[in-house]
Design an enzyme around this catalytic site. Structure first.
Site, PDB file in Angstrom:
ATOM      1  N   LYS A  69       0.832  -1.208   0.000  1.00  0.00           N
ATOM      2  CA  LYS A  69       0.000   0.000   0.000  1.00  0.00           C
ATOM      3  C   LYS A  69       0.871   1.264   0.000  1.00  0.00           C
ATOM      4  CE  LYS A  69      -2.359  -1.491   3.662  1.00  0.00           C
ATOM      5  NZ  LYS A  69      -1.747  -2.831   3.783  1.00  0.00           N
ATOM      6  N   THR A  70       1.869   1.310   0.883  1.00  0.00           N
ATOM      7  CA  THR A  70       2.769   2.467   0.917  1.00  0.00           C
ATOM      8  C   THR A  70       3.495   2.588  -0.421  1.00  0.00           C
ATOM      9  OG1 THR A  70       3.145   1.862   3.219  1.00  0.00           O
ATOM     10  CG2 THR A  70       4.548   3.592   2.321  1.00  0.00           C
ATOM     11  N   ASP A 114      -1.275   5.870   6.879  1.00  0.00           N
ATOM     12  CA  ASP A 114      -1.405   4.444   7.163  1.00  0.00           C
ATOM     13  C   ASP A 114      -2.349   4.274   8.351  1.00  0.00           C
ATOM     14  OD1 ASP A 114      -0.894   1.824   6.729  1.00  0.00           O
ATOM     15  OD2 ASP A 114       1.119   1.805   7.596  1.00  0.00           O
ATOM     16  N   THR A 163      -6.222  -1.755   7.295  1.00  0.00           N
ATOM     17  CA  THR A 163      -6.393  -3.201   7.331  1.00  0.00           C
ATOM     18  C   THR A 163      -7.855  -3.516   7.634  1.00  0.00           C
ATOM     19  OG1 THR A 163      -5.708  -3.019   9.628  1.00  0.00           O
ATOM     20  CG2 THR A 163      -4.067  -3.799   8.067  1.00  0.00           C
ATOM     21  N   ARG A 222       6.431  -8.099   1.767  1.00  0.00           N
ATOM     22  CA  ARG A 222       7.352  -7.711   2.852  1.00  0.00           C
ATOM     23  C   ARG A 222       8.019  -8.953   3.445  1.00  0.00           C
ATOM     24  NH1 ARG A 222       4.540  -4.238   6.426  1.00  0.00           N
ATOM     25  NH2 ARG A 222       5.444  -2.550   5.230  1.00  0.00           N
TER      26      ARG A 222
HETATM   27  P1  ADP Z   1       2.128  -1.914   3.195  1.00  0.00           P
HETATM   28  O1  ADP Z   1       2.158  -0.400   3.080  1.00  0.00           O
HETATM   29  O2  ADP Z   1       0.921  -2.517   2.523  1.00  0.00           O
HETATM   30  O3  ADP Z   1       2.312  -2.423   4.601  1.00  0.00           O
HETATM   31  P2  ADP Z   1       4.620  -1.739   1.703  1.00  0.00           P
HETATM   32  O4  ADP Z   1       4.178  -0.920   0.541  1.00  0.00           O
HETATM   33  O5  ADP Z   1       5.398  -1.051   2.773  1.00  0.00           O
HETATM   34  O6  ADP Z   1       3.366  -2.491   2.357  1.00  0.00           O
HETATM   35  O7  ADP Z   1       5.439  -2.983   1.117  1.00  0.00           O
HETATM   36  C1  ADP Z   1       6.397  -3.683   1.865  1.00  0.00           C
HETATM   37  C2  ADP Z   1       7.584  -4.037   1.010  1.00  0.00           C
HETATM   38  O8  ADP Z   1       7.197  -5.048   0.093  1.00  0.00           O
HETATM   39  C3  ADP Z   1       8.110  -2.874   0.162  1.00  0.00           C
HETATM   40  O9  ADP Z   1       9.265  -2.340   0.693  1.00  0.00           O
HETATM   41  C4  ADP Z   1       8.411  -3.469  -1.191  1.00  0.00           C
HETATM   42  O10 ADP Z   1       9.791  -3.726  -1.299  1.00  0.00           O
HETATM   43  C5  ADP Z   1       7.697  -4.770  -1.210  1.00  0.00           C
HETATM   44  N1  ADP Z   1       6.569  -4.764  -2.156  1.00  0.00           N
HETATM   45  C6  ADP Z   1       5.286  -4.499  -1.836  1.00  0.00           C
HETATM   46  N2  ADP Z   1       4.494  -4.636  -2.922  1.00  0.00           N
HETATM   47  C7  ADP Z   1       5.285  -4.985  -3.943  1.00  0.00           C
HETATM   48  C8  ADP Z   1       5.035  -5.289  -5.333  1.00  0.00           C
HETATM   49  N3  ADP Z   1       3.802  -5.270  -5.837  1.00  0.00           N
HETATM   50  N4  ADP Z   1       6.098  -5.607  -6.102  1.00  0.00           N
HETATM   51  C9  ADP Z   1       7.334  -5.657  -5.566  1.00  0.00           C
HETATM   52  N5  ADP Z   1       7.625  -5.411  -4.270  1.00  0.00           N
HETATM   53  C10 ADP Z   1       6.625  -5.073  -3.460  1.00  0.00           C
END
Ligand code: ADP
Length: 347
Positions: A69-70, A114, A163, A222
């Site tokens: 998401k981030t 977030d 979430t 992640r």
């Molecule tokens: P969330 O915000 O949903 O908790 P993040 O965007 O921080 O998740 O993602 C966590 C890590 O996973 C990121 O640092 C990235 O390296 C990896 N990641 C997430 N989504 C992808 C994707 N679609 N393709 C490649 N790497 C991804």
């Protein structure tokens, strides 16, 4: 959250993840693996906004932690050629904090919140006019001299992540124009991600090694990146640095991650349902009390993946373990369904 914090499979970022996550984070839609529906539609939104010279409509992303998401918020900012400013619901305690953050945004910046469902109510209410009219109203002075001042903001895009979409208030939800649900990734997609990450980290990985790590990563980018780092260390010390299938398997077994990607907490959760509550149905609070963990961790972090792989089922009266869960744990399911639980193993 004590048990969750120490888990290698934790879906929340751990403090030592930060530099790696920055290095591995995709920066464009092209680099972002999977989530085709969300990506396809966000591409169109970004392109349309660029053509009109406007900012992208506010976006709400929901799904378990660690699914990107981030990363998507960062990509929207990159593609728009603007900045990403990130914060989280619990971090904004007072209205003044929010006004400070919003006032510093430049035109078309992406403001990422977030855990937006955890914004304090008073802050949330300030956000409404900010989202709708790009303005905040605040009250100057007190008592009979009090007056409300309208402060204009630069037009921006809010990307909210949660979430638990059900916990968002209706007025907040209604102010988002774009909604996307992010789901767990397939093994193929995770294999692509881990292979890309290995290249960036200059780790030598065989395709069977990449598959093995992916299979144990609970559908979560992640986690696949975190497991890669553990396996890379192990490979360096024990196997000349090459990540083969056997190296990945041995390294992850040592970390307590089993063939389906379950760790100690998942197994304790399933064991409690099966051994203490006869397979269920049992309420999540009762399981949480039994294994001495908190309900929120279990329902937001542990359960979603177990539901996804069909190891537990949710029923009105609680959770129950499925036949697949018994088989995975090497336990014998009850011979006949208990009265009143005729659907126990129907799945
Ligand atoms: P969330 O915000 O949903 O908790 P993040 O965007 O921080 O998740 O993602 C966590 C890590 O996973 C990121 O640092 C990235 O390296 C990896 N990641 C997430 N989504 C992808 C994707 N679609 N393709 C490649 N790497 C991804």
């Amino acid at each position: 959250m004590a048990a969750e914090d120490s888990r290698i499979l934790s879906r929340a970022p751990a403090p030592d993840d930060a530099p790696f996550e920055r290095a591995l984070r995709p920066r464009s839609f092209d680099e972002y693996v999977g989530q085709h529906q969300a990506v396809g539609s966000l591409r169109v939104s970004v392109q349309a906004a660029q053509q009109r010279g406007e900012c992208v409509d506010h976006v709400l992303l929901y799904g378990p932690p660690g699914l990107g998401k981030t990363t998507l918020a960062g990509i929207i900012a990159n593609e728009m050629g603007t900045n990403l400013v990130t914060t989280s619901g619990p971090a904004i305690e007072r209205g003044g904090d929010l006004v400070g953050l919003l006032s510093n945004l430049a035109e078309k910046d992406v403001f990422f919140i977030d855990e937006i469902h955890r914004l304090p109510r008073i802050v949330e209410e300030l956000l409404y006019p900010a989202m709708e009219d790009f303005a905040v109203n605040f009250v100057m002075e007190k008592g009979m001299h009090a007056r409300s001042i309208k402060h204009r903001l630069a037009p921006f895009t809010l990307v909210g992540a949660t979430t638990r979409p059900g916990m968002l208030s209706a007025p907040l939800r209604e102010r988002f124009g774009i909604f996307h649900h992010l789901d767990f990734y397939s093994d193929d997609e995770l294999t692509q991600i881990v292979t890309r990450s290995a290249t960036i980290l200059e780790a030598r990985i065989e395709s069977a090694g990449a598959r093995e790590i992916s299979r144990r990563s609970r559908g979560t980018p992640r986690i696949v990146n975190r497991l890669l780092r553990r396996v890379r260390d192990y490979a360096q010390v024990k196997a000349d640095g090459v990540i083969s299938e056997a190296v990945a398997r041995d390294a992850l077994q040592r970390e307590g991650v089993d063939a389906r990607g379950l760790d100690k907490l998942d197994r304790r959760f399933l064991d409690a349902i099966i051994d203490i509550y006869g397979g269920g149905p049992v309420g999540i609070d009762a399981v949480a009390a039994t294994i001495n963990d908190d309900t929120e961790t279990l329902s937001e972090i542990v359960e979603p993946y177990l539901l996804k792989i069909g190891f537990i089922a949710r029923e009105p009266r609680g959770r129950r373990a499925t036949r697949e869960a018994y088989a995975h744990l090497g336990k014998q399911p009850p011979a006949a369904p208990v009265a009143g639980q005729g659907t126990l193993f129907d799945r």
